[in-house]
Design an enzyme around this catalytic site. Structure first.
Site, PDB file in Angstrom:
ATOM      1  N   HIS A 262       0.841  -1.206   0.000  1.00  0.00           N
ATOM      2  CA  HIS A 262       0.000   0.000   0.000  1.00  0.00           C
ATOM      3  C   HIS A 262       0.878   1.259   0.000  1.00  0.00           C
ATOM      4  CE1 HIS A 262      -2.873  -2.914   2.010  1.00  0.00           C
ATOM      5  NE2 HIS A 262      -3.593  -2.466   1.010  1.00  0.00           N
TER       6      HIS A 262
ATOM      7  N   ASP B  46      -3.567  -8.007  -6.978  1.00  0.00           N
ATOM      8  CA  ASP B  46      -4.952  -8.393  -7.270  1.00  0.00           C
ATOM      9  C   ASP B  46      -5.200  -8.157  -8.760  1.00  0.00           C
ATOM     10  OD1 ASP B  46      -5.994  -9.076  -4.581  1.00  0.00           O
ATOM     11  OD2 ASP B  46      -5.360  -7.034  -4.159  1.00  0.00           O
TER      12      ASP B  46
ATOM     13  N   SER C 100      -2.378  -8.035   3.304  1.00  0.00           N
ATOM     14  CA  SER C 100      -2.843  -7.743   4.666  1.00  0.00           C
ATOM     15  C   SER C 100      -3.094  -9.031   5.439  1.00  0.00           C
ATOM     16  CB  SER C 100      -4.142  -6.943   4.609  1.00  0.00           C
ATOM     17  OG  SER C 100      -3.937  -5.778   3.852  1.00  0.00           O
TER      18      SER C 100
HETATM   19  O1  PAF Z   1      -8.165  -4.300  -3.021  1.00  0.00           O
HETATM   20  C1  PAF Z   1      -8.828  -3.910  -2.048  1.00  0.00           C
HETATM   21  O2  PAF Z   1      -8.300  -3.559  -1.002  1.00  0.00           O
HETATM   22  C2  PAF Z   1     -10.338  -3.881  -2.143  1.00  0.00           C
HETATM   23  O3  PAF Z   1     -10.815  -4.939  -2.910  1.00  0.00           O
HETATM   24  C3  PAF Z   1     -10.886  -2.538  -2.663  1.00  0.00           C
HETATM   25  C4  PAF Z   1     -10.440  -2.254  -4.079  1.00  0.00           C
HETATM   26  C5  PAF Z   1     -10.423  -1.411  -1.744  1.00  0.00           C
HETATM   27  C6  PAF Z   1     -12.423  -2.564  -2.654  1.00  0.00           C
HETATM   28  O4  PAF Z   1     -12.923  -2.817  -1.377  1.00  0.00           O
END
Ligand code: PAF
Length: 282
Positions: A37, A151, A187
């Protein structure tokens, strides 16, 4: 750094930035922030004048209620990281603010992008992702939004959503970040103990096997079969899928994997923790 809980207040703050002709970058997250992040925030910071981070654990994207219940919450640490990375606004709504008491979401059909792999093994997951990302995009109305390539299928879904409903917003895919041992940052990793973490390293190792098979030009199908057999013999690993796909459509690539955009993808439950990983193989 300002934290905001209501859509109305968020929109009025963003309107204020817009009158100053500032560009807005948006990083949506479910919190439990890690270095992956952090890199999204840094990329957003480099590309935009104002950075908005959202932290919202979205109930509609969890097909497994246990996974939702045990999703890690680390708000104090998240806010420290956000502040250190120069985030301007942190949007932390509650469920009522985002869904107004109605948690039912519309089904989404983007063909193989929503049907296969994550779409197949986590029924309804992408319906929930699209529902919340649409609401967040409407609330923030950013110039650019930043998502991790870990993702990868979610990124393909969001690119499609944006191309249909938010054509002026740039979607920026940001490189997957790994720990020194090769584990893709997630996470969920904090729920693995030392043994679980060792077992989880098989995921990135299997991707390496596929990458080498691709480089050497050996039989990818045989390599995939070998991995499936190996996984079946390891205790506490439940392999959901391992395959080679087109990273834009998520159609399975058989034989024609030597085409640009071929990615090896893997998902497995390790000690009950669901992990995914991927790498480009061409
Ligand atoms: O990737 C994520 O953390 C979640 O799927 C998102 C894009 C914030 C949607 O809740």
């Amino acid at each position: 750094m300002e934290t905001i809980a209501s859509v109305e207040k968020l929109q009025s703050r963003i309107e204020h930035f817009r009158t100053q002709m500032l560009t807005v970058g948006f990083v949506p997250t479910m919190g439990a922030l890690h270095n992956g992040h952090k890199s999204l925030l840094q990329i957003a910071r480099n590309q935009c004048d104002v950075v908005v981070l959202s932290i919202f654990v979205n109930p509609t994207q969890f097909n497994d209620p246990q996974d939702f219940k045990s999703y890690p919450l680390t708000m104090d640490e998240d806010l420290s990281m956000a502040s250190a990375e120069g985030v301007d606004l942190v949007f932390i709504p509650n469920v009522q603010e985002m869904y107004g008491g109605n948690l039912s979401v519309d089904p989404v059909d983007y063909g193989s992008i929503t049907k296969e792999y994550e779409g197949l093994t986590r029924k309804g997951h992408f319906d929930g992702v699209v529902a919340i990302v649409r609401k967040l995009f409407q609330a923030v109305n950013s110039d650019a939004s930043f998502f991790g390539e870990k993702d990868l299928q979610q990124l393909a879904v969001i690119r499609r959503l944006a191309s249909e409903e938010f054509p002026n917003m740039k979607i920026v895919g940001c490189p997957l970040v790994r720990d020194a041992d090769g584990l893709a940052m997630s996470s969920r990793n904090i729920r693995l103990d030392a043994n679980g973490r060792n077992r989880a390293l098989n995921l990135s190792r299997w991707l390496g096997v596929l990458r080498i098979a691709a480089v050497e030009g050996s039989d990818i199908d045989a390599a995939l079969e070998g991995i499936r057999m190996e996984a079946a013999a390891i205790e506490n690993i439940d392999l959901e899928y391992v395959d080679v796909v087109d990273s834009t459509t998520f159609a399975t690539r058989r034989g024609e994997w030597k085409t640009k955009g071929s990615h090896a993808i893997v998902a497995a439950n390790v000690d009950g923790v669901r992990l995914i990983d991927n790498c480009a193989i061409h």
